[in-house]
Design an enzyme around this catalytic site. Structure first.
Site, PDB file in Angstrom:
ATOM      1  N   HIS A 173      11.472  37.684 115.321  1.00 29.22           N
ATOM      2  CA  HIS A 173      12.920  37.886 115.253  1.00 29.22           C
ATOM      3  C   HIS A 173      13.600  37.202 116.447  1.00 29.22           C
ATOM      4  O   HIS A 173      14.603  36.496 116.288  1.00 29.22           O
ATOM      5  CB  HIS A 173      13.257  39.390 115.267  1.00 29.22           C
ATOM      6  N   HIS A 232      35.417  78.280  80.575  1.00 32.94           N
ATOM      7  CA  HIS A 232      34.522  77.124  80.440  1.00 32.94           C
ATOM      8  C   HIS A 232      33.110  77.524  80.038  1.00 32.94           C
ATOM      9  O   HIS A 232      32.515  76.930  79.133  1.00 32.94           O
ATOM     10  CB  HIS A 232      34.427  76.373  81.775  1.00 32.94           C
ATOM     11  N   GLU A 239      34.506  73.113  93.685  1.00 35.62           N
ATOM     12  CA  GLU A 239      34.772  71.993  92.780  1.00 35.62           C
ATOM     13  C   GLU A 239      36.284  71.796  92.634  1.00 35.62           C
ATOM     14  O   GLU A 239      36.785  70.688  92.772  1.00 35.62           O
ATOM     15  CB  GLU A 239      34.144  72.294  91.418  1.00 35.62           C
ATOM     16  N   HIS A 240      36.994  72.876  92.309  1.00 32.67           N
ATOM     17  CA  HIS A 240      38.457  72.856  92.200  1.00 32.67           C
ATOM     18  C   HIS A 240      39.038  73.795  93.244  1.00 32.67           C
ATOM     19  O   HIS A 240      38.589  74.933  93.375  1.00 32.67           O
ATOM     20  CB  HIS A 240      38.921  73.346  90.822  1.00 32.67           C
ATOM     21  N   GLU A 272      11.143  45.947 120.345  1.00 30.54           N
ATOM     22  CA  GLU A 272      10.544  46.488 119.132  1.00 30.54           C
ATOM     23  C   GLU A 272       9.250  45.771 118.766  1.00 30.54           C
ATOM     24  O   GLU A 272       8.633  46.078 117.734  1.00 30.54           O
ATOM     25  CB  GLU A 272      11.536  46.372 117.966  1.00 30.54           C
ATOM     26  N   ASP A 323      42.260  68.296  84.781  1.00 26.55           N
ATOM     27  CA  ASP A 323      41.219  68.302  83.752  1.00 26.55           C
ATOM     28  C   ASP A 323      41.516  67.298  82.655  1.00 26.55           C
ATOM     29  O   ASP A 323      40.597  66.741  82.051  1.00 26.55           O
ATOM     30  CB  ASP A 323      41.106  69.695  83.131  1.00 26.55           C
ATOM     31  N   SER A 375      31.299  75.295  86.099  1.00 24.27           N
ATOM     32  CA  SER A 375      32.619  75.082  86.698  1.00 24.27           C
ATOM     33  C   SER A 375      32.938  76.129  87.765  1.00 24.27           C
ATOM     34  O   SER A 375      32.490  77.280  87.692  1.00 24.27           O
ATOM     35  CB  SER A 375      33.684  75.122  85.606  1.00 24.27           C
ATOM     36  N   TYR A 380      27.239  60.101  80.015  1.00 25.74           N
ATOM     37  CA  TYR A 380      26.949  61.231  79.132  1.00 25.74           C
ATOM     38  C   TYR A 380      28.258  61.933  78.819  1.00 25.74           C
ATOM     39  O   TYR A 380      28.976  62.367  79.717  1.00 25.74           O
ATOM     40  CB  TYR A 380      25.973  62.207  79.781  1.00 25.74           C
ATOM     41  N   GLN A 415      16.725  64.105  76.215  1.00 26.06           N
ATOM     42  CA  GLN A 415      16.245  62.872  75.574  1.00 26.06           C
ATOM     43  C   GLN A 415      17.251  61.737  75.714  1.00 26.06           C
ATOM     44  O   GLN A 415      16.875  60.569  75.805  1.00 26.06           O
ATOM     45  CB  GLN A 415      15.899  63.120  74.101  1.00 26.06           C
ATOM     46  N   GLN A 468      39.492  78.711  84.243  1.00 24.82           N
ATOM     47  CA  GLN A 468      38.157  78.210  84.589  1.00 24.82           C
ATOM     48  C   GLN A 468      37.058  79.098  84.028  1.00 24.82           C
ATOM     49  O   GLN A 468      35.973  78.628  83.687  1.00 24.82           O
ATOM     50  CB  GLN A 468      38.018  78.076  86.101  1.00 24.82           C
TER      51      GLN A 468
END
Length: 435
Positions: free
Chosen positions: A416, A257, A323-324, A411, A357, A232, A126, A186, A254
Site C-alpha cells: 500500500h 389491524h 412505529e407510529h 499496519e 396509512d 402495528s 411483498y 414461499q 390501530q
C-alpha cells in the site's frame, strides 16, 4: 373498562417486558419456514405450487398475473380508481423529494471527493392480499422503487379463488413490472432465489405476517431486505389540552389491524388519562372489528399510561420507539424535538395516523419492535446504493503521502505504501525534467 390506566412509575418487570420486548412472533415458525425456503430454492415452481395449494387452498396455473392487474384497473369503479390515483400521486410526490443528487467538490487543493447514487437493478415487493384488500401497501412498496429508478420491480401477492381487484388495480397504478400470485414464505423464497417463473431479485421489501417475516429473516444474507416488521404499534403522547376522543380514535384505529397490535396513550394528566380510557372503551363498541380491537386493548402490551411529568412521558416514548407516534399537545413541536426514535410522527389534532396509512404521501412501511432506534421506514433511499468518487492531483497526493505511507506501514501493508511512493517518485521526476 377494557383498557387500563397505569402509572409509569408503578410498572414492574413483567409490564416492561410486555412493552419493550416486543417481537414479530417469528421464532415459533422459523423451523417450518426454513423447510419451505429450502424446498423452493431446490424445486422452484413445483414447490411454490405445492405450498400454495397446501396453505392457501388455491390451485394456481400461471403464477404471473401482470395482465390481470391491468384488467382489474380498467374494470374498477371510477371512485375507487380516483382514490387510488390520488393517493399514488401524493406518495409519488413525497418520494420524488427524497431522490438523492450526485455531488463532488474540492475539499482542499488537489483533493476532489464526492458521492453518486444508482438504483438497485431488481427488487421484490411483498403486497399482502389474497381475498383481502391492501391497495395502500401496494402503493407504499412499489412507488418508492419506481421513483428511485429500479429497473425491474417484481410483486408477489397471496392468491385466492378471486383476487381482490382493488389491490390488483393499485399494483398496476404503482407501476410494477411483473406480478405473481404467490404469498407466504414461499413467495419470499421465490424472490430470493428465483424459480422458472419468478425473477430473482436483489432486495425484498414489504410487510407480511409472521411467516413472511420469518422467511425474510431466513433469506437475509442471500438477498437484502428492508427490516423485520411486526404487528402495528401506536403511541399517542397527550397533554391536558388533548381531546380524549381523538386520542381514543387513534388507539382504536390501530387496534383493528391485528390481534397482536400494541396501542398506548401516554399523558401527564390524570383526568385526561381516565377520559381517554373511557372514550376508547366506548368507541370500540361501535366498530366492525370490535373483537379484534378489544383483544388488543386488553393485552399487556396496550394501555393508558400516566406519567408524573411530561419529561417522564417523553423518556418512555423514546425508549419504546414506536412505529407510529401521534402528539396531541399544546406545544407539539417542542415535544417532537425531544423524541428521536419514531417511525412516523403525526402532529396536531387534524393529523390522524390514517392519513399516513393511505394518502398524505409519507410511507406506511415502518420499523416496529423498537427498530426506529436504528432505522427509518421505506423510502427512495431503500432502493439506491451509493458510490464514493475521488480524484487526486499530484499535489493532492503529495499532501497525503506521508500520512498514507506511515499508516500503511504501521499496519504491515508495505505494498500500500509503495503504491503511493511510486506515484510520488514519478511526479518528482517529472518536475525535475521540467526544470
Amino acid at each position: 373498562m377494557t383498557i387500563d390506566v397505569r402509572e409509569i412509575a408503578d410498572l414492574g418487570p413483567d409490564d416492561r417486558v410486555a412493552f419493550f420486548d416486543r417481537d414479530a412472533g417469528i421464532e415459533g415458525v422459523r423451523g417450518d419456514v426454513r423447510e419451505i425456503v429450502n424446498r423452493v430454492r431446490e424445486e422452484g415452481d413445483v414447490a411454490v405450487r405445492e405450498f400454495t395449494s397446501e396453505f392457501d387452498g388455491v390451485e394456481v396455473g400461471n403464477l404471473e398475473i401482470t395482465d390481470e392487474c391491468e384488467r382489474a384497473y380498467d374494470e374498477l369503479e371510477q371512485g375507487l380508481r380516483e382514490a387510488i390515483e390520488s393517493a399514488a400521486a401524493n406518495v409519488e410526490e413525497f418520494h420524488e423529494a427524497q431522490v438523492p443528487e450526485d455531488w463532488r467538490r474540492e475539499f482542499s487543493d488537489g483533493r476532489e471527493l464526492g458521492r453518486r447514487f444508482r438504483p438497485i437493478d431488481r427488487v421484490g415487493v411483498y403486497v399482502p392480499g389474497g381475498d383481502a384488500a391492501y391497495p395502500s401497501s401496494a402503493l407504499m412498496g412499489i412507488i418508492p422503487a419506481v421513483v428511485a429508478g429500479v429497473e425491474h420491480v417484481s410483486v408477489v401477492t397471496p392468491p385466492a379463488e378471486k383476487l381482490n381487484p382493488v389491490t390488483l388495480a393499485a399494483i398496476h397504478v404503482a407501476g410494477a413490472d411483473a406480478v405473481y400470485s404467490v404469498g407466504g414464505a414461499q413467495a419470499v423464497a421465490a424472490l430470493a432465489y428465483g424459480t422458472e417463473s419468478i425473477t430473482r431479485v436483489q432486495k425484498i421489501v414489504g410487510p407480511g405476517n409472521k411467516w413472511v417475516t420469518a422467511a425474510k429473516a431466513e433469506v437475509r444474507g442471500d438477498v437484502e431486505i428492508d427490516f423485520l416488521a411486526g404487528p402495528s404499534e401506536v403511541v399517542v403522547v397527550a397533554d391536558d389540552t388533548a381531546d380524549p376522543e381523538l386520542v381514543a380514535s387513534e388507539l382504536v384505529a390501530q387496534a383493528e389491524h391485528d390481534p397482536n397490535a400494541s396501542v398506548l396513550a401516554v399523558t401527564d394528566n390524570e383526568e385526561t388519562a381516565t377520559a381517554i380510557a373511557a372514550a376508547t372503551d366506548e368507541q370500540a363498541s361501535s366498530r366492525a372489528r370490535e373483537d379484534v380491537i378489544r383483544s388488543v386493548l386488553e393485552s399487556d402490551a396496550s394501555g393508558v399510561l400516566l406519567a408524573r411529568s411530561m419529561s417522564e412521558a417523553i423518556l418512555f416514548t423514546e425508549e419504546y420507539a414506536p412505529e407510529h407516534l401521534s402528539i396531541l399537545a399544546a406545544d407539539d413541536e417542542a415535544l417532537l424535538d425531544r423524541i428521536d426514535s419514531a417511525g412516523s410522527v403525526f402532529l396536531g389534532p387534524e393529523t390522524p395516523v390514517a392519513a399516513g396509512d393511505y394518502a398524505s404521501g409519507t410511507n406506511h412501511v415502518l420499523p416496529t419492535n423498537g427498530g426506529a432506534q436504528v432505522t427509518g421506514g421505506l423510502s427512495v433511499e431503500t432502493f439506491v446504493r451509493s458510490t464514493t468518487v475521488q480524484r487526486l492531483s499530484s499535489d493532492g497526493l503529495a499532501d497525503l503521502g506521508e500520512t498514507i505511507t506511515t499508516l500503511a506501514e504501521a499496519e504491515g501493508l508495505d505494498a500500500h505504501a509503495e503504491s503511493v511512493r511510486i506515484r510520488l517518485d514519478r511526479s518528482r521526476g517529472a518536475e525535475q525534467e521540467q526544470e
